[in-house]
Design a protein around this motif. Sequence first.
Motif, PDB file in Angstrom:
ATOM      1  N   ALA A  47       0.828  -1.132   0.058  1.00 24.64           N
ATOM      2  CA  ALA A  47       0.088  -0.019   0.121  1.00 24.64           C
ATOM      3  C   ALA A  47       0.891   1.148   0.137  1.00 24.64           C
ATOM      4  CB  ALA A  47      -0.908  -0.014   1.407  1.00 24.64           C
ATOM      5  N   PRO A  48       0.357   2.294  -0.513  1.00 26.90           N
ATOM      6  CA  PRO A  48       1.170   3.452  -0.537  1.00 26.90           C
ATOM      7  C   PRO A  48       1.570   4.122   0.573  1.00 26.90           C
ATOM      8  CG  PRO A  48      -0.658   3.891  -2.206  1.00 26.90           C
ATOM      9  CD  PRO A  48      -0.963   2.471  -1.425  1.00 26.90           C
ATOM     10  N   SER A  49       0.870   3.801   1.689  1.00 25.71           N
ATOM     11  CA  SER A  49       1.214   4.296   2.910  1.00 25.71           C
ATOM     12  C   SER A  49       2.242   3.634   3.971  1.00 25.71           C
ATOM     13  CB  SER A  49      -0.066   4.343   4.023  1.00 25.71           C
ATOM     14  OG  SER A  49      -0.660   3.236   4.004  1.00 25.71           O
ATOM     15  N   THR A  50       2.764   2.584   3.389  1.00 28.75           N
ATOM     16  CA  THR A  50       3.717   1.277   3.863  1.00 28.75           C
ATOM     17  C   THR A  50       4.956   2.292   4.193  1.00 28.75           C
ATOM     18  OG1 THR A  50       2.437  -0.379   2.742  1.00 28.75           O
ATOM     19  CG2 THR A  50       4.757  -0.622   3.655  1.00 28.75           C
ATOM     20  N   ALA A  51       5.368   2.194   5.392  1.00 27.05           N
ATOM     21  CA  ALA A  51       6.830   2.939   5.546  1.00 27.05           C
ATOM     22  C   ALA A  51       7.932   1.808   5.378  1.00 27.05           C
ATOM     23  CB  ALA A  51       6.903   3.731   6.946  1.00 27.05           C
ATOM     24  N   PHE A  52       9.004   2.499   4.986  1.00 27.40           N
ATOM     25  CA  PHE A  52      10.275   1.839   4.589  1.00 27.40           C
ATOM     26  C   PHE A  52      11.576   2.264   5.404  1.00 27.40           C
ATOM     27  CE2 PHE A  52       7.916   0.319   1.200  1.00 27.40           C
ATOM     28  CZ  PHE A  52       8.336  -0.850   0.660  1.00 27.40           C
ATOM     29  N   TYR A  53      12.009   1.352   6.082  1.00 30.52           N
ATOM     30  CA  TYR A  53      13.240   1.609   7.246  1.00 30.52           C
ATOM     31  C   TYR A  53      14.617   0.937   6.701  1.00 30.52           C
ATOM     32  CZ  TYR A  53       9.338   3.355   9.638  1.00 30.52           C
ATOM     33  OH  TYR A  53       8.342   3.774  10.178  1.00 30.52           O
ATOM     34  N   THR A  54      15.649   1.481   6.761  1.00 33.07           N
ATOM     35  CA  THR A  54      16.980   1.083   6.119  1.00 33.07           C
ATOM     36  C   THR A  54      18.170   0.973   7.322  1.00 33.07           C
ATOM     37  OG1 THR A  54      17.702   3.044   5.736  1.00 33.07           O
ATOM     38  CG2 THR A  54      16.666   1.982   3.819  1.00 33.07           C
ATOM     39  N   GLY A  55      17.851   1.754   8.121  1.00 31.75           N
ATOM     40  CA  GLY A  55      18.963   1.377   9.390  1.00 31.75           C
ATOM     41  C   GLY A  55      20.090   2.611   9.141  1.00 31.75           C
ATOM     42  N   TYR A  56      20.070   3.353   7.988  1.00 32.67           N
ATOM     43  CA  TYR A  56      21.226   4.091   7.693  1.00 32.67           C
ATOM     44  C   TYR A  56      21.409   5.332   8.618  1.00 32.67           C
ATOM     45  CZ  TYR A  56      20.735   2.518   2.842  1.00 32.67           C
ATOM     46  OH  TYR A  56      20.622   1.717   1.853  1.00 32.67           O
ATOM     47  N   GLU A  57      20.330   5.935   9.456  1.00 35.64           N
ATOM     48  CA  GLU A  57      20.440   7.010  10.269  1.00 35.64           C
ATOM     49  C   GLU A  57      20.953   6.404  11.497  1.00 35.64           C
ATOM     50  OE1 GLU A  57      16.814   9.381  10.658  1.00 35.64           O
ATOM     51  OE2 GLU A  57      16.831   9.827   8.620  1.00 35.64           O
ATOM     52  N   GLY A  58      20.727   5.331  11.951  1.00 31.67           N
ATOM     53  CA  GLY A  58      21.028   4.515  13.126  1.00 31.67           C
ATOM     54  C   GLY A  58      22.626   4.440  13.088  1.00 31.67           C
ATOM     55  N   VAL A  59      23.047   3.751  12.180  1.00 26.05           N
ATOM     56  CA  VAL A  59      24.574   3.598  11.967  1.00 26.05           C
ATOM     57  C   VAL A  59      25.119   4.844  12.173  1.00 26.05           C
ATOM     58  CG1 VAL A  59      24.932   3.253   9.690  1.00 26.05           C
ATOM     59  CG2 VAL A  59      26.340   2.186  11.129  1.00 26.05           C
ATOM     60  N   ALA A  60      24.829   5.867  11.336  1.00 27.97           N
ATOM     61  CA  ALA A  60      25.406   7.117  11.207  1.00 27.97           C
ATOM     62  C   ALA A  60      25.501   7.771  12.596  1.00 27.97           C
ATOM     63  CB  ALA A  60      24.638   8.187  10.073  1.00 27.97           C
ATOM     64  N   ASN A  61      24.497   7.780  13.310  1.00 28.69           N
ATOM     65  CA  ASN A  61      24.371   8.480  14.640  1.00 28.69           C
ATOM     66  C   ASN A  61      25.461   7.783  15.560  1.00 28.69           C
ATOM     67  OD1 ASN A  61      22.563  10.438  13.898  1.00 28.69           O
ATOM     68  ND2 ASN A  61      20.774   9.291  14.494  1.00 28.69           N
ATOM     69  N   ASN A  62      25.351   6.469  15.314  1.00 25.60           N
ATOM     70  CA  ASN A  62      26.507   5.680  16.184  1.00 25.60           C
ATOM     71  C   ASN A  62      27.826   5.905  16.053  1.00 25.60           C
ATOM     72  OD1 ASN A  62      27.251   3.605  17.973  1.00 25.60           O
ATOM     73  ND2 ASN A  62      26.435   1.849  16.532  1.00 25.60           N
ATOM     74  N   LEU A  63      28.063   6.016  14.587  1.00 20.19           N
ATOM     75  CA  LEU A  63      29.483   6.256  14.300  1.00 20.19           C
ATOM     76  C   LEU A  63      29.787   7.898  14.764  1.00 20.19           C
ATOM     77  CD1 LEU A  63      31.990   5.829  12.845  1.00 20.19           C
ATOM     78  CD2 LEU A  63      30.694   6.887  10.376  1.00 20.19           C
ATOM     79  N   LYS A  64      28.976   8.708  14.702  1.00 23.60           N
ATOM     80  CA  LYS A  64      29.229   9.809  15.280  1.00 23.60           C
ATOM     81  C   LYS A  64      29.598   9.980  16.529  1.00 23.60           C
ATOM     82  CE  LYS A  64      26.556  13.400  12.698  1.00 23.60           C
ATOM     83  NZ  LYS A  64      25.284  14.235  12.586  1.00 23.60           N
ATOM     84  N   ALA A  65      28.828   9.293  17.537  1.00 21.38           N
ATOM     85  CA  ALA A  65      28.918   9.208  18.879  1.00 21.38           C
ATOM     86  C   ALA A  65      30.193   8.413  19.241  1.00 21.38           C
ATOM     87  CB  ALA A  65      27.640   8.480  19.494  1.00 21.38           C
ATOM     88  N   THR A  66      30.682   7.307  18.523  1.00 27.32           N
ATOM     89  CA  THR A  66      31.521   6.439  18.870  1.00 27.32           C
ATOM     90  C   THR A  66      32.996   7.291  18.679  1.00 27.32           C
ATOM     91  OG1 THR A  66      30.553   4.412  18.042  1.00 27.32           O
ATOM     92  CG2 THR A  66      32.694   4.337  18.069  1.00 27.32           C
ATOM     93  N   LEU A  67      33.101   7.914  17.325  1.00 29.20           N
ATOM     94  CA  LEU A  67      34.132   8.959  17.122  1.00 29.20           C
ATOM     95  C   LEU A  67      34.213   9.950  17.988  1.00 29.20           C
ATOM     96  CD1 LEU A  67      33.969   9.072  13.338  1.00 29.20           C
ATOM     97  CD2 LEU A  67      35.421   7.724  14.674  1.00 29.20           C
ATOM     98  N   ALA A  68      33.244  10.567  18.734  1.00 29.61           N
ATOM     99  CA  ALA A  68      33.449  11.589  19.604  1.00 29.61           C
ATOM    100  C   ALA A  68      34.036  11.104  20.784  1.00 29.61           C
ATOM    101  CB  ALA A  68      31.680  12.274  19.772  1.00 29.61           C
ATOM    102  N   GLN A  69      33.223   9.879  21.340  1.00 32.51           N
ATOM    103  CA  GLN A  69      33.701   9.390  22.417  1.00 32.51           C
ATOM    104  C   GLN A  69      35.008   8.914  22.615  1.00 32.51           C
ATOM    105  OE1 GLN A  69      31.589   5.864  23.632  1.00 32.51           O
ATOM    106  NE2 GLN A  69      32.344   5.893  25.790  1.00 32.51           N
ATOM    107  N   ALA A  70      35.662   8.641  21.522  1.00 36.02           N
ATOM    108  CA  ALA A  70      36.995   8.149  21.232  1.00 36.02           C
ATOM    109  C   ALA A  70      38.061   9.283  20.759  1.00 36.02           C
ATOM    110  CB  ALA A  70      37.285   7.154  20.351  1.00 36.02           C
ATOM    111  N   GLN A  71      37.197  10.366  20.934  1.00 34.43           N
ATOM    112  CA  GLN A  71      38.182  11.735  20.328  1.00 34.43           C
ATOM    113  C   GLN A  71      38.765  11.627  18.982  1.00 34.43           C
ATOM    114  OE1 GLN A  71      40.296  12.480  24.141  1.00 34.43           O
ATOM    115  NE2 GLN A  71      38.886  13.893  24.847  1.00 34.43           N
TER     116      GLN A  71
END
Length: 263
Positions: A200-224
């Motif tokens: 159906a046109p209303s079906t939402a799609f999810y990829t996980g891209y934003e989650g891994v991008a946020n995780n990478l940012k946080a991981t690099l920040a924590q490790a300076q």
Amino acid sequence: MTNLQAPIGVFDSGVGGISTLRTLAQALPKENFIFYGDSKNAPYGEKAANTVIALSQQVVDELRKQQVKAIVIACNTATSAAKPALIAANPDIPLLGIEPALKEAVDAGKKHILVMATPLTLSQPKYLAQRDRFSQQALIQSLPCPGLADLIEGGAAQLPAIERLLASLLRPLSDQPIDAVVLGCTHYPFITELIRQKFAPSTAFYTGYEGVANNLKATLAQAQLLRPESHQQQVRFMSSRNTVSELKLYQQLFDHGIEIAHG
């Protein structure tokens, strides 16, 4: 080159991880990236787990030769099957991976969720535990898609075969009220529109891209390890199938985000 200026390594079993790479590069514009596609051994999703671990470690070794400061597994199968072993074997470098965005769909209030992924991803304890954790909040169906990543790896020439396989996989679900589809393999977003046509046109799609991008940012920040200064971002491509045409394909997919369905 200082540690802060070192690139971030990103890898996948083939072209699929380039879809993840695009999001990472946009989210971290000050950082340089090296992408390694193991296209000679693609796809990983129907191999034995110990084979995926061995292949993934070979890629990590190649990226470490490039003196990367962190590594992102842009492959759901390799994350599921190999991430713990890779972390154990490489304790001196930040190493994280993309995962099926099931939590994102549940958090959005979706109640009938379809997870499309490779057979190996869906058989791993990590995914099974996540599915069980959310089973009280939503009806979650897992759909193994054997052969689909391999066809997508073949590009637009495989479009008729991709359409036939999708029709076969999704036909049994045609009368079900699915309100969210989780694309649990980084190859699948290249055929998002083909998959979307089955729902159906209303079906939402999810990829996980934003989650891994946020995780990478946080991981690099924590490790300076975040690069502080702005500069012209550099993205370099490597492949186990080290041909001019393969590397050109990687660059095209990165530059344009081409959907296979659209050539």
